[in-house]
Write a protein that holds these residues in place. Structure first.
Motif, short mmCIF file in Angstrom:
data_model
loop_
_atom_site.label_atom_id
_atom_site.label_comp_id
_atom_site.label_asym_id
_atom_site.label_seq_id
_atom_site.Cartn_x
_atom_site.Cartn_y
_atom_site.Cartn_z
N VAL A 1 0.94 -1.11 0.19
CA VAL A 1 0.10 -0.07 0.06
C VAL A 1 0.87 1.18 0.04
O VAL A 1 1.99 1.03 0.31
CB VAL A 1 -0.80 -0.09 1.19
CG1 VAL A 1 -1.94 -0.92 1.22
CG2 VAL A 1 -0.14 -0.09 2.68
N GLY A 2 0.34 2.35 -0.20
CA GLY A 2 1.05 3.57 -0.42
C GLY A 2 1.26 4.07 1.25
O GLY A 2 0.54 3.87 2.04
N ILE A 3 1.92 5.06 1.21
CA ILE A 3 2.13 5.76 2.63
C ILE A 3 0.98 6.35 3.17
O ILE A 3 0.51 6.32 4.44
CB ILE A 3 3.39 6.83 2.49
CG1 ILE A 3 4.56 6.30 2.24
CG2 ILE A 3 3.39 7.71 3.93
CD1 ILE A 3 5.92 7.35 2.03
N GLY A 4 0.24 7.10 2.55
CA GLY A 4 -1.13 7.49 2.77
C GLY A 4 -2.01 6.47 3.49
O GLY A 4 -2.67 6.79 4.17
N THR A 5 -2.07 5.45 2.71
CA THR A 5 -3.08 4.33 3.31
C THR A 5 -2.63 3.72 4.43
O THR A 5 -3.26 3.75 5.52
CB THR A 5 -3.27 3.23 2.16
OG1 THR A 5 -4.11 3.87 0.95
CG2 THR A 5 -4.17 2.09 2.72
N LEU A 6 -1.43 3.64 4.54
CA LEU A 6 -0.52 3.09 5.74
C LEU A 6 -0.71 4.24 6.70
O LEU A 6 -1.05 3.63 7.93
CB LEU A 6 0.92 2.81 5.51
CG LEU A 6 1.56 2.14 6.79
CD1 LEU A 6 1.02 0.83 6.89
CD2 LEU A 6 3.07 1.98 6.17
N ARG A 7 -0.71 5.20 6.76
CA ARG A 7 -0.74 6.25 7.85
C ARG A 7 -2.14 6.34 8.29
O ARG A 7 -2.25 6.08 9.37
CB ARG A 7 -0.14 7.60 7.32
CG ARG A 7 -0.09 8.78 8.27
CD ARG A 7 0.28 10.07 7.73
NE ARG A 7 1.40 9.93 7.24
CZ ARG A 7 2.76 10.01 7.88
NH1 ARG A 7 2.28 10.37 9.28
NH2 ARG A 7 3.93 10.01 7.57
N GLU A 8 -3.12 6.13 7.52
CA GLU A 8 -4.61 6.14 7.91
C GLU A 8 -4.70 5.02 8.67
O GLU A 8 -5.40 4.76 9.90
CB GLU A 8 -5.45 6.14 6.63
CG GLU A 8 -6.84 6.30 6.79
CD GLU A 8 -7.66 6.24 5.69
OE1 GLU A 8 -8.98 6.16 5.93
OE2 GLU A 8 -7.29 6.02 4.72
N ALA A 9 -4.27 3.80 8.34
CA ALA A 9 -4.33 2.41 9.14
C ALA A 9 -3.57 2.54 10.37
O ALA A 9 -4.44 2.35 11.60
CB ALA A 9 -3.82 1.16 8.50
N LEU A 10 -2.62 3.23 10.40
CA LEU A 10 -1.88 3.53 11.72
C LEU A 10 -2.59 4.37 12.84
O LEU A 10 -2.57 4.19 13.94
CB LEU A 10 -0.46 3.97 11.41
CG LEU A 10 0.51 2.87 10.95
CD1 LEU A 10 1.95 3.47 10.27
CD2 LEU A 10 0.93 1.82 12.02
#
Length: 239
Positions: free
Chosen positions: A61-70
């Protein structure tokens, strides 16, 4: 009656999916679910720094998606954000486990009473089926059980969610689900102890099922409280 949370699917994951119907929604949901499961199952142990470069590759996944999950997992208490240092898996402690246990017992006791008051025949049938699936693994010798531990984790979750699935309170169900996930994390942290936290859990699950099907709310709530409290007390000693 409002639709209960699907067994084995956390409320927060479903909420993330509902935020967008775009092509990236399923990828975001999958990343959140996989990351949460990896933290719960101690793939990422307490205190581990979560590096974006490694995790974007792991979950594709992209950084934006990962940051949202975190960020979502931070709100659930699974990760912490340190200024200038990024995200880490939240630490564990006996004090925190004691608090989580008390909250879960409160939520679960209320949820099982609501479920017994509103449950129908389909709800009863699902409880029996979930217990049967769980008992297949719990009746195995300990060494064979550990080989199928990941299956046991899913079936154990399915059984406890089946018990309260008829609870119409969405917020009550949501809160007990978050606490259940947190208890699961502690279960994994302590699972390498000799004979784990097993004890007579096989019999306790059957007793909980029987009391629930008999529509004895007081007994079902009491059995669930003892079941959870005994497990947590053993885990606290190991911590």
């Amino acid at each position: 009656m409002e639709e209960p949370v699907i067994p084995g699917t956390s409320t927060s994951a479903r909420e993330l999916a509902a935020k967008s119907d775009g092509p990236g929604a399923s990828g975001a949901r999958d990343a959140l679910t996989r990351l949460r499961n990896d933290i719960i199952s101690s793939v990422f142990e307490p205190g581990t720094r979560l590096k974006f470069a490694e995790m974007t590759k792991r979950y594709d996944v992209g950084i934006g998606t990962l940051r949202e999950a975190l960020s979502q997992l931070s709100s659930e208490g699974f990760v912490t954000l340190e200024a200038g240092k990024g995200f880490r898996v939240s630490p564990v402690s006996a004090e925190e486990l004691s608090e989580i246990t008390e909250h879960f017992i409160t939520f679960e006791g209320r949820a099982v009473r609501e479920a017994i008051a509103h449950g129908d025949e389909d709800w009863e049938t699902n409880i029996v089926a979930a217990h049967h699936r769980l008992s297949i693994i719990e009746s195995l010798p300990w060494e064979r059980r550990m080989v199928r531990h990941s299956e046991w984790v899913e079936r154990h979750r399915e059984f406890h969610e089946a018990i309260v699935a008829a609870c119409p309170g969405r917020w009550l169900f949501r809160l007990r689900s978050i606490m259940f996930d947190q208890l699961d994390r502690y279960r994994f942290v302590t699972k390498r102890a000799p004979k784990g936290l097993g004890g007579r859990k096989f019999e306790e699950h059957r007793e909980i099922m029987n009391a629930t099907l008999a529509r004895d709310a007081d007994l079902a709530a009491a059995l669930i409280e003892k079941h959870i409290r005994d497990t947590s007390e053993r885990a606290i000693k190991l911590l």
